[in-house]
Design an enzyme around this catalytic site. Structure first.
Site, PDB file in Angstrom:
ATOM      1  N   ASP A 170       0.870  -1.178   0.000  1.00 26.93           N
ATOM      2  CA  ASP A 170       0.000   0.000   0.000  1.00 26.93           C
ATOM      3  C   ASP A 170       0.911   1.234   0.000  1.00 26.93           C
ATOM      4  O   ASP A 170       1.486   1.595   1.019  1.00 26.93           O
ATOM      5  CB  ASP A 170      -0.890  -0.058   1.245  1.00 26.93           C
ATOM      6  CG  ASP A 170      -1.690   1.214   1.466  1.00 26.93           C
ATOM      7  OD1 ASP A 170      -1.545   2.164   0.671  1.00 26.93           O
ATOM      8  OD2 ASP A 170      -2.459   1.258   2.444  1.00 26.93           O
ATOM      9  N   CYS A 199      -8.290   6.027  10.497  1.00 26.60           N
ATOM     10  CA  CYS A 199      -8.638   4.764   9.820  1.00 26.60           C
ATOM     11  C   CYS A 199      -7.636   3.673  10.172  1.00 26.60           C
ATOM     12  O   CYS A 199      -7.251   2.864   9.303  1.00 26.60           O
ATOM     13  CB  CYS A 199      -8.731   4.934   8.296  1.00 26.60           C
ATOM     14  SG  CYS A 199      -9.988   6.082   7.792  1.00 26.60           S
TER      15      CYS A 199
HETATM   16  C1  LIG Z   1      -1.804   4.129   4.120  1.00 27.17           C
HETATM   17  C2  LIG Z   1      -3.132   4.386   3.478  1.00 27.17           C
HETATM   18  N1  LIG Z   1      -3.741   3.383   2.814  1.00 27.17           N
HETATM   19  C3  LIG Z   1      -4.919   3.552   2.202  1.00 27.17           C
HETATM   20  C4  LIG Z   1      -5.579   4.757   2.241  1.00 27.17           C
HETATM   21  C5  LIG Z   1      -6.895   4.891   1.534  1.00 27.17           C
HETATM   22  O1  LIG Z   1      -6.777   5.816   0.499  1.00 27.17           O
HETATM   23  P1  LIG Z   1      -8.090   6.320  -0.284  1.00 27.17           P
HETATM   24  O2  LIG Z   1      -9.049   6.763   0.771  1.00 27.17           O
HETATM   25  O3  LIG Z   1      -7.589   7.440  -1.126  1.00 27.17           O
HETATM   26  O4  LIG Z   1      -8.580   5.160  -1.083  1.00 27.17           O
HETATM   27  C6  LIG Z   1      -4.999   5.813   2.929  1.00 27.17           C
HETATM   28  C7  LIG Z   1      -5.708   7.118   3.043  1.00 27.17           C
HETATM   29  O5  LIG Z   1      -5.800   7.687   4.113  1.00 27.17           O
HETATM   30  C8  LIG Z   1      -3.738   5.633   3.560  1.00 27.17           C
HETATM   31  O6  LIG Z   1      -3.134   6.625   4.214  1.00 27.17           O
END
Ligand SMILES: Cc1ncc(COP(=O)(O)O)c(C=O)c1O
Length: 403
Positions: free
Chosen positions: A198, A361
């Site tokens: 990710d 999150c």
């Molecule tokens: C490490 C990480 N993964 C995934 C995401 C999800 O990204 P998105 O909401 O743009 O799909 C985020 C967003 O906060 C993130 O910081």
């Protein structure tokens, strides 16, 4: 290096308050502000240049198709992949769901295991839990080192031939800790597992080369890279994408449709059902141009210097707990004794300082840290020492208010 990048504040129309004063924006990890070149490219694409892609027989559509596919090439080059390996998605969340649904749904079965880590964003947890409900896979969680890195020694001990996937964040959106991706990939491949990385928080601040790192899947969102919302990318090695079944059905992803059955287009079109995010792709390409002109490594070094300074200054305040490793990339989470992060965030807002307060999150990580929430300051290409000074002033005021 620092000063070159610092001067970039003026490139960003969103970094000023309504009365023209500088706004101390420290929430880039949630979403980055957009430089004027991205605003302009997007306006042009939705205005004078606008047409749909892939279908029109008229010249404007053919030109837009060329620009859209050039954006795909740019994304591929930016992360070290090939253009036919880049699938446009709505963002990282959709990209991980795509992999879980299509690759996971077709390749994994009950008894197979997926290794995640304690610090993952919900976007890299929940899709695997949904897959677990569908298939009966098991999920293991790699612990963290005391300073908040994914503990790859522990991962090495945990991995078994039953593991089919390792899925980890390149940079933590809470702690700023950076993964040794090449080692993680070698560990995964050592037991025959695939690895998904990710890259949401990595692409804006670290040079990324998917081929050199040896990963199988890499995902990111454009809006954290100074580009538009509504678009991101999944990169996957060609042979893996080839073997993946479609997940969304509709226009643009087909080869031939009859009521008896449908055959599908090859990747990446197979995974891009419906009219794509055309304007957003053009905006993403402009964002990559902007970042590459400054140099991702230079931006990352600039942010790391600011982060190190912020960590040092926050620690001096005594009443502040600072989380994460000392070499954090662009992101610092902290807690102010006796003050809920939301209260701190509200008072800082009155001071013209925007931070994020909450679980980011990453509720399992909050549980691990033993807090319901943290305050988080995250840096971008436009920040400088004045933003740190404003943050500290705001914290001091909050301390006075809360006695
Ligand atoms: C490490 C990480 N993964 C995934 C995401 C999800 O990204 P998105 O909401 O743009 O799909 C985020 C967003 O906060 C993130 O910081």
């Amino acid at each position: 290096m620092l000063t070159d990048v610092v001067s970039r504040r003026a490139d960003f129309p969103g970094l000023f308050t309504a009365d023209g004063r500088p706004w101390h924006y420290l929430d880039t990890a949630a979403s980055a502000q957009k430089p004027q070149v991205v605003v302009d490219a997007t306006a042009q694409a939705i205005g004078v240049d606008y047409a749909t892609v892939h279908r029109g027989v008229y010249a404007r559509s053919a030109e837009m198709t060329l620009a859209f596919e050039a954006a795909r090439r740019k994304v591929a080059r930016f992360i070290g992949g090939q253009e036919h390996e880049v699938v446009f998605t709505r963002g990282a969340t959709e990209a991980i769901n795509l992999v879980a649904h299509s690759w996971g749904g077709s390749q994994l079965k009950a008894g197979d295991r997926v290794l995640l880590s304690t610090l993952e964003h919900h976007a890299n947890i929940v899709p695997w839990q949904l897959l677990r409900e569908r298939t009966g896979i098991a999920i293991d969680v790699c612990p963290l080192t005391p300073d908040g890195r994914i503990d790859l020694d522990a991962a090495e001990r945990m991995l078994t031939p039953a593991h089919r996937l390792v899925s980890l964040a390149h940079v933590s959106n809470v702690l700023g800790s950076t993964l040794d991706v090449a080692r993680a990939a070698a560990l995964a491949h050592g037991v025959g597992a695939r690895i998904l990385v990710d890259g949401c928080q990595a692409v804006p601040r670290l040079p990324v080369d998917v081929a050199a790192m040896g990963v199988d899947f890499y995902v990111f969102s454009a809006h954290k890279l100074y580009g538009p919302t509504g678009i991101g990318a999944l990169w996957a090695r060609a042979e893996i994408l080839e073997a993946m079944p479609p997940w969304h059905g509709g226009g643009a992803m087909i080869d031939r449709v009859t009521f008896a059955g449908t055959t599908y287009a090859p990747p990446p079109a197979r995974f891009e059902a419906g009219t794509p995010a055309i304007v957003e792709a053009i905006g993403l390409a402009a964002a990559i141009d902007y970042v590459e002109a400054l140099g991702v490594a230079a931006i990352g070094a600039h942010e790391m210097a600011l982060t190190a300074r912020a960590r040092e200054e926050l620690r001096r305040l005594n009443s502040v707990t600072v989380f994460g490793p000392d070499d954090a990339a662009g992101i610092v989470s902290f807690a102010l004794d006796g003050v809920h992060p939301h209260d701190l965030g509200t008072i800082l807002d009155e001071e013209g300082v925007a931070i994020r307060a909450g679980h980011h999150c990453a509720q399992p990580l909050m549980d691990h840290l033993g807090v319901p929430a943290t305050a988080r300051a995250s840096f971008g290409v436009y920040n400088d020492e004045s933003d740190i000074a404003a943050l500290l002033r705001g914290i001091e005021r909050t301390k006075r208010i809360f006695g």
